[in-house]
Design a protein around this motif. Structure first.
Motif, PDB file in Angstrom:
ATOM      1  N   ILE A   1      24.564  13.874  25.130  1.00  0.00           N
ATOM      2  CA  ILE A   1      24.986  15.210  25.556  1.00  0.00           C
ATOM      3  C   ILE A   1      26.149  15.073  26.541  1.00  0.00           C
ATOM      4  O   ILE A   1      26.163  14.183  27.386  1.00  0.00           O
ATOM      5  CB  ILE A   1      23.821  15.981  26.210  1.00  0.00           C
ATOM      6  CG1 ILE A   1      22.689  16.194  25.194  1.00  0.00           C
ATOM      7  CG2 ILE A   1      24.288  17.319  26.784  1.00  0.00           C
ATOM      8  CD1 ILE A   1      23.036  17.111  24.032  1.00  0.00           C
ATOM      9  N   SER A   2      27.124  15.996  26.422  1.00  0.00           N
ATOM     10  CA  SER A   2      28.277  15.999  27.330  1.00  0.00           C
ATOM     11  C   SER A   2      28.133  17.099  28.378  1.00  0.00           C
ATOM     12  O   SER A   2      27.627  18.188  28.088  1.00  0.00           O
ATOM     13  CB  SER A   2      29.571  16.231  26.542  1.00  0.00           C
ATOM     14  OG  SER A   2      29.831  15.161  25.661  1.00  0.00           O
ATOM     15  N   ASN A   3      28.611  16.793  29.571  1.00  0.00           N
ATOM     16  CA  ASN A   3      28.653  17.767  30.661  1.00  0.00           C
ATOM     17  C   ASN A   3      30.079  17.781  31.193  1.00  0.00           C
ATOM     18  O   ASN A   3      30.476  16.906  31.968  1.00  0.00           O
ATOM     19  CB  ASN A   3      27.662  17.386  31.764  1.00  0.00           C
ATOM     20  CG  ASN A   3      27.530  18.443  32.834  1.00  0.00           C
ATOM     21  OD1 ASN A   3      28.498  19.094  33.207  1.00  0.00           O
ATOM     22  ND2 ASN A   3      26.316  18.602  33.367  1.00  0.00           N
ATOM     23  N   HIS A   4      30.873  18.753  30.748  1.00  0.00           N
ATOM     24  CA  HIS A   4      32.289  18.779  31.120  1.00  0.00           C
ATOM     25  C   HIS A   4      32.478  19.143  32.590  1.00  0.00           C
ATOM     26  O   HIS A   4      33.473  18.729  33.200  1.00  0.00           O
ATOM     27  CB  HIS A   4      33.050  19.749  30.225  1.00  0.00           C
ATOM     28  CG  HIS A   4      33.188  19.256  28.816  1.00  0.00           C
ATOM     29  ND1 HIS A   4      34.004  18.206  28.475  1.00  0.00           N
ATOM     30  CD2 HIS A   4      32.589  19.646  27.660  1.00  0.00           C
ATOM     31  CE1 HIS A   4      33.931  17.984  27.181  1.00  0.00           C
ATOM     32  NE2 HIS A   4      33.074  18.838  26.656  1.00  0.00           N
ATOM     33  N   GLU A   5      31.555  19.860  33.156  1.00  0.00           N
ATOM     34  CA  GLU A   5      31.665  20.199  34.575  1.00  0.00           C
ATOM     35  C   GLU A   5      31.609  18.950  35.438  1.00  0.00           C
ATOM     36  O   GLU A   5      32.319  18.820  36.444  1.00  0.00           O
ATOM     37  CB  GLU A   5      30.536  21.155  34.966  1.00  0.00           C
ATOM     38  CG  GLU A   5      30.594  21.611  36.413  1.00  0.00           C
ATOM     39  CD  GLU A   5      29.421  22.500  36.804  1.00  0.00           C
ATOM     40  OE1 GLU A   5      29.245  22.716  38.016  1.00  0.00           O
ATOM     41  OE2 GLU A   5      28.688  22.965  35.904  1.00  0.00           O
ATOM     42  N   LYS A   6      30.773  17.990  35.014  1.00  0.00           N
ATOM     43  CA  LYS A   6      30.634  16.742  35.771  1.00  0.00           C
ATOM     44  C   LYS A   6      31.438  15.606  35.155  1.00  0.00           C
ATOM     45  O   LYS A   6      31.409  14.481  35.651  1.00  0.00           O
ATOM     46  CB  LYS A   6      29.152  16.358  35.848  1.00  0.00           C
ATOM     47  CG  LYS A   6      28.291  17.371  36.577  1.00  0.00           C
ATOM     48  CD  LYS A   6      26.850  16.904  36.669  1.00  0.00           C
ATOM     49  CE  LYS A   6      25.970  17.945  37.369  1.00  0.00           C
ATOM     50  NZ  LYS A   6      26.366  18.140  38.779  1.00  0.00           N
ATOM     51  N   ASN A   7      32.156  15.876  34.056  1.00  0.00           N
ATOM     52  CA  ASN A   7      32.938  14.852  33.355  1.00  0.00           C
ATOM     53  C   ASN A   7      32.089  13.641  32.975  1.00  0.00           C
ATOM     54  O   ASN A   7      32.477  12.490  33.182  1.00  0.00           O
ATOM     55  CB  ASN A   7      34.143  14.412  34.203  1.00  0.00           C
ATOM     56  CG  ASN A   7      35.216  15.483  34.271  1.00  0.00           C
ATOM     57  OD1 ASN A   7      35.487  16.164  33.288  1.00  0.00           O
ATOM     58  ND2 ASN A   7      35.810  15.646  35.436  1.00  0.00           N
ATOM     59  N   LEU A   8      30.917  13.940  32.386  1.00  0.00           N
ATOM     60  CA  LEU A   8      30.004  12.879  31.978  1.00  0.00           C
ATOM     61  C   LEU A   8      29.530  13.118  30.551  1.00  0.00           C
ATOM     62  O   LEU A   8      29.264  14.253  30.153  1.00  0.00           O
ATOM     63  CB  LEU A   8      28.786  12.820  32.909  1.00  0.00           C
ATOM     64  CG  LEU A   8      29.025  12.362  34.348  1.00  0.00           C
ATOM     65  CD1 LEU A   8      27.754  12.550  35.180  1.00  0.00           C
ATOM     66  CD2 LEU A   8      29.462  10.899  34.390  1.00  0.00           C
TER      67      LEU A   8
ATOM     68  N   VAL B   1      35.681   8.192  27.614  1.00  0.00           N
ATOM     69  CA  VAL B   1      36.923   8.666  26.992  1.00  0.00           C
ATOM     70  C   VAL B   1      36.674   9.998  26.281  1.00  0.00           C
ATOM     71  O   VAL B   1      37.465  10.937  26.372  1.00  0.00           O
ATOM     72  CB  VAL B   1      37.464   7.621  25.990  1.00  0.00           C
ATOM     73  CG1 VAL B   1      38.613   8.202  25.170  1.00  0.00           C
ATOM     74  CG2 VAL B   1      37.932   6.363  26.717  1.00  0.00           C
ATOM     75  N   GLY B   2      35.530  10.081  25.596  1.00  0.00           N
ATOM     76  CA  GLY B   2      35.210  11.270  24.826  1.00  0.00           C
ATOM     77  C   GLY B   2      35.072  12.527  25.656  1.00  0.00           C
ATOM     78  O   GLY B   2      35.503  13.608  25.237  1.00  0.00           O
ATOM     79  N   VAL B   3      34.494  12.398  26.855  1.00  0.00           N
ATOM     80  CA  VAL B   3      34.290  13.600  27.664  1.00  0.00           C
ATOM     81  C   VAL B   3      35.611  14.125  28.209  1.00  0.00           C
ATOM     82  O   VAL B   3      35.744  15.321  28.489  1.00  0.00           O
ATOM     83  CB  VAL B   3      33.267  13.332  28.794  1.00  0.00           C
ATOM     84  CG1 VAL B   3      33.908  12.632  29.985  1.00  0.00           C
ATOM     85  CG2 VAL B   3      32.599  14.629  29.231  1.00  0.00           C
ATOM     86  N   TYR B   4      36.604  13.259  28.341  1.00  0.00           N
ATOM     87  CA  TYR B   4      37.922  13.685  28.829  1.00  0.00           C
ATOM     88  C   TYR B   4      38.842  14.160  27.708  1.00  0.00           C
ATOM     89  O   TYR B   4      39.818  14.872  27.963  1.00  0.00           O
ATOM     90  CB  TYR B   4      38.594  12.540  29.592  1.00  0.00           C
ATOM     91  CG  TYR B   4      38.107  12.423  31.012  1.00  0.00           C
ATOM     92  CD1 TYR B   4      38.697  13.146  32.047  1.00  0.00           C
ATOM     93  CD2 TYR B   4      37.033  11.608  31.326  1.00  0.00           C
ATOM     94  CE1 TYR B   4      38.235  13.059  33.357  1.00  0.00           C
ATOM     95  CE2 TYR B   4      36.561  11.506  32.635  1.00  0.00           C
ATOM     96  CZ  TYR B   4      37.169  12.236  33.637  1.00  0.00           C
ATOM     97  OH  TYR B   4      36.705  12.148  34.933  1.00  0.00           O
ATOM     98  N   THR B   5      38.552  13.764  26.473  1.00  0.00           N
ATOM     99  CA  THR B   5      39.464  14.073  25.370  1.00  0.00           C
ATOM    100  C   THR B   5      38.826  14.901  24.263  1.00  0.00           C
ATOM    101  O   THR B   5      39.544  15.492  23.454  1.00  0.00           O
ATOM    102  CB  THR B   5      39.992  12.775  24.736  1.00  0.00           C
ATOM    103  OG1 THR B   5      38.883  12.043  24.175  1.00  0.00           O
ATOM    104  CG2 THR B   5      40.718  11.915  25.758  1.00  0.00           C
TER     105      THR B   5
ATOM    106  N   LEU C   1      44.570   9.186  21.184  1.00  0.00           N
ATOM    107  CA  LEU C   1      43.525  10.181  21.461  1.00  0.00           C
ATOM    108  C   LEU C   1      43.924  11.141  22.571  1.00  0.00           C
ATOM    109  O   LEU C   1      43.134  11.987  22.981  1.00  0.00           O
ATOM    110  CB  LEU C   1      42.218   9.467  21.841  1.00  0.00           C
ATOM    111  CG  LEU C   1      41.722   8.420  20.839  1.00  0.00           C
ATOM    112  CD1 LEU C   1      40.419   7.800  21.334  1.00  0.00           C
ATOM    113  CD2 LEU C   1      41.529   9.018  19.446  1.00  0.00           C
ATOM    114  N   GLY C   2      45.145  10.980  23.078  1.00  0.00           N
ATOM    115  CA  GLY C   2      45.629  11.884  24.116  1.00  0.00           C
ATOM    116  C   GLY C   2      45.417  11.406  25.535  1.00  0.00           C
ATOM    117  O   GLY C   2      45.646  12.151  26.495  1.00  0.00           O
ATOM    118  N   VAL C   3      44.995  10.166  25.709  1.00  0.00           N
ATOM    119  CA  VAL C   3      44.790   9.629  27.055  1.00  0.00           C
ATOM    120  C   VAL C   3      46.136   9.283  27.677  1.00  0.00           C
ATOM    121  O   VAL C   3      46.997   8.683  27.040  1.00  0.00           O
ATOM    122  CB  VAL C   3      43.883   8.381  27.019  1.00  0.00           C
ATOM    123  CG1 VAL C   3      43.769   7.752  28.405  1.00  0.00           C
ATOM    124  CG2 VAL C   3      42.502   8.744  26.480  1.00  0.00           C
TER     125      VAL C   3
END
Length: 385
Positions: free
Chosen positions: A155-162, A273-277, A348-350
Motif C-alpha cells: 500500500i502507498s501513502n503519498h502524504e508520508k511518501n511511503l 521510487v514508485g511512491v515518488y513517481t 521514470l521521471g526521477v
C-alpha cells in the motif's frame, strides 16, 4: 538446506483456459454479498467483467462495486473500500485484475473489521490482524506479482511518501485464485513486460542470499530459465503466456523462499521510487536492479558466478570468478534491453534532486550479502540514473 522452516499454502488454484467456470464451485462457500474489486475498467472492455457478473448473479450474489483500484493502491483507496464493505456487509472480496487488485483485496480483508487505523497497525507497527478477516478470491488478468498465492499486500501513502508491503500470514492468503492465461493476452505490451520483469526480480530477491547447497536455488534457476525462454521466444502466444503466468505464481508463493533469508533490497528501492513517481512497479525494479547487483557482487561472488553459469550459460573456461559473474550481469542486461524494460530512473521521471528523498523512504534490510547504509543507497540510486 541449512535453514529451518515450516511450509503451508492454502490457496486453491484453478488454471487454464476454462478455469473461470470453477468460480461456480467456490461461490456457494461464502455469503451473498460479494465486493467486486477491479481497476480502471479494462475488464469491461475485454468482456471479463460481464462474464464474472453473470456467474455472480447466477449464484444469487449481491454485488458491491469497488472499481478504480490504481496500479499502486493507496491508503485513501483502502479506506474507501473499508467504507463500502462495511455498508454492504461484504462476505467475500473478489479481486479481478492484476497484483494491485489482489494486494488491495488482502489489505482490505484485514481492515474491514479492524478498530484501528490500518496504516498505523499494519504498515507502521507491522502488527498482525486480531479481528475477523473477510475471505479473498482472485481472478487474475495480469501475471507478475504472484499476489494470487501469498499474503503480501503493498500500500502507498503519498502524504508520508511511503510505499510499504506487509506480508500477512496464511489466514490472509486468497482462498482461491483463477488463472486463465487468455485473460492476459489483451494486456498492453508495457504492462506485460513490466510483469515479466517483476517475476524475474522476485526470483532474484530470494536467489541472491545464502551460499549453502539449497534446493530452493535449483528451483529458482529453473524458473528463471523458463521466464527468459517464454519472454523472448513468442510471448504473445498462449503457451508462452501460460508458462509466464505459472512461473509468476511459483516465484512468490513462498516455495522457493524455503530455507532462504532473501534479500529484497531491489524491492525496497523500487517501492520508494514508485511512491515518488507512480511508475509501474516492474519498471521501478528494472531501473535499479543492475546498479544494485553490481554493487553487491563482490560480497556474493560465489552465487553471482553460479547465476552466470547456470542461468545464462556463460563459458567459465580460463576466466576468474569475477569475470564470469560480471558476464552474467551483462547477459541479464542484454535480456532486459531486448525485453524493453526501463534501464534507468530518468526514464521514470526521477530527477537528481529527488534522490535523497527517495533514499530517505527506502527501508534498509539486512538479509542480503551486504547491509546497505543510507549513503550507499544514494550511491546506487545515482548509478541508476
Amino acid at each position: 538446506m541449512l535453514g529451518n522452516f515450516s511450509y503451508v499454502n492454502k490457496t486453491k488454484l484453478y488454471f487454464g483456459d476454462d478455469s473461470l467456470k470453477y468460480l461456480n464451485e467456490e461461490l456457494p462457500k461464502y455469503g451473498k454479498n460479494v465486493q467486486l474489486i477491479y481497476g480502471g475498467g479494462s475488464i469491461k472492455k475485454n468482456g471479463i467483467y460481464d462474464e464474472v457478473v453473470k456467474i455472480l448473479k447466477a449464484n444469487g450474489k449481491e454485488i458491491i462495486e469497488d472499481a478504480g483500484v490504481m496500479p499502486n493502491p493507496t491508503i485513501e483507496k483502502l479506506r474507501e473500500g473499508v467504507k463500502l464493505a462495511r455498508e454492504g456487509g461484504a462476505d467475500l472480496l473478489l479481486a479481478v485484475g492484476g497484483g494491485s487488485c489482489c494486494d488491495y483485496a488482502k489489505a482490505l480483508s484485514v481492515s474491514i473489521h479492524c478498530d484501528e487505523d490500518p496504516w498505523d497497525k499494519y504498515y507502521m507497527r507491522f502488527e498482525e490482524p486480531s479481528c475477523k478477516i473477510v475471505p479473498v478470491g482472485c481472478i487474475l488478468t495480469m501475471a507478475g506479482t504472484g499476489s494470487e498465492m501469498n499474503g503480501g499486500a503493498v500500500i502507498s501513502n503519498h502524504e508520508k511518501n511511503l510505499k510499504i508491503g506487509h506480508v500477512f500470514g496464511e489466514e490472509v492468503y486468497p482462498k482461491f485464485s483463477i488463472l486463465n492465461p487468455k485473460f492476459t493476452l489483451s494486456l498492453p505490451k508495457k504492462q506485460m513486460i513490466a510483469g515479466i520483469y517483476d517475476i524475474f526480480s522476485h526470483i532474484c530477491e530470494q536467489y541472491f542470499s545464502g551460499e549453502d547447497d539449497n534446493t530452493s536455488d535449483y528451483l529458482a534457476e529453473g524458473l528463471m530459465k523458463s521466464v527468459i525462454h517464454s519472454s523472448v521466444e513468442n510471448p504473445d502466444d498462449y503457451e508462452a503466456r501460460s508458462n509466464i503466468m505459472w512461473s509468476a505464481t511459483w516465484a512468490l508463493n513462498t516455495l522457493i523462499a524455503a530455507g532462504k533469508r532473501g534479500d529484497w533490497m531491489v524491492h525496497m528501492l523500487g517501492h520508494s521510487v514508485g511512491v515518488y513517481t507512480d511508475a509501474t512497479h516492474g519498471m521501478t525494479l528494472s531501473a535499479v536492479s543492475l546498479p544494485y547487483y553490481r554493487y553487491i557482487l563482490p560480497y556474493g561472488l560465489k552465487k553471482f558466478k553460479r547465476f552466470a553459469k547456470e542461468v545464462w550459460e556463460v563459458d567459465t573456461a580460463g576466466k576468474s570468478d569475477e569475470e564470469v559473474a560480471k558476464e552474467g550481469l551483462i547477459a541479464m542486461e542484454n535480456w532486459m534491453k531486448k525485453l524493453g524494460v526501463a534501464m534507468n530512473l530518468r526514464e521514470l521521471g526521477v530527477k537528481e534532486d529527488m534522490i535523497e528523498d527517495i533514499a530517505n523512504g527506502t527501508i534498509l534490510l539486512k538479509h542480503g550479502y551486504k547491509q546497505l547504509s543510507r549513503e550507499e543507497v544514494i550511491e546506487i540510486l545515482k548509478k541508476s540514473m
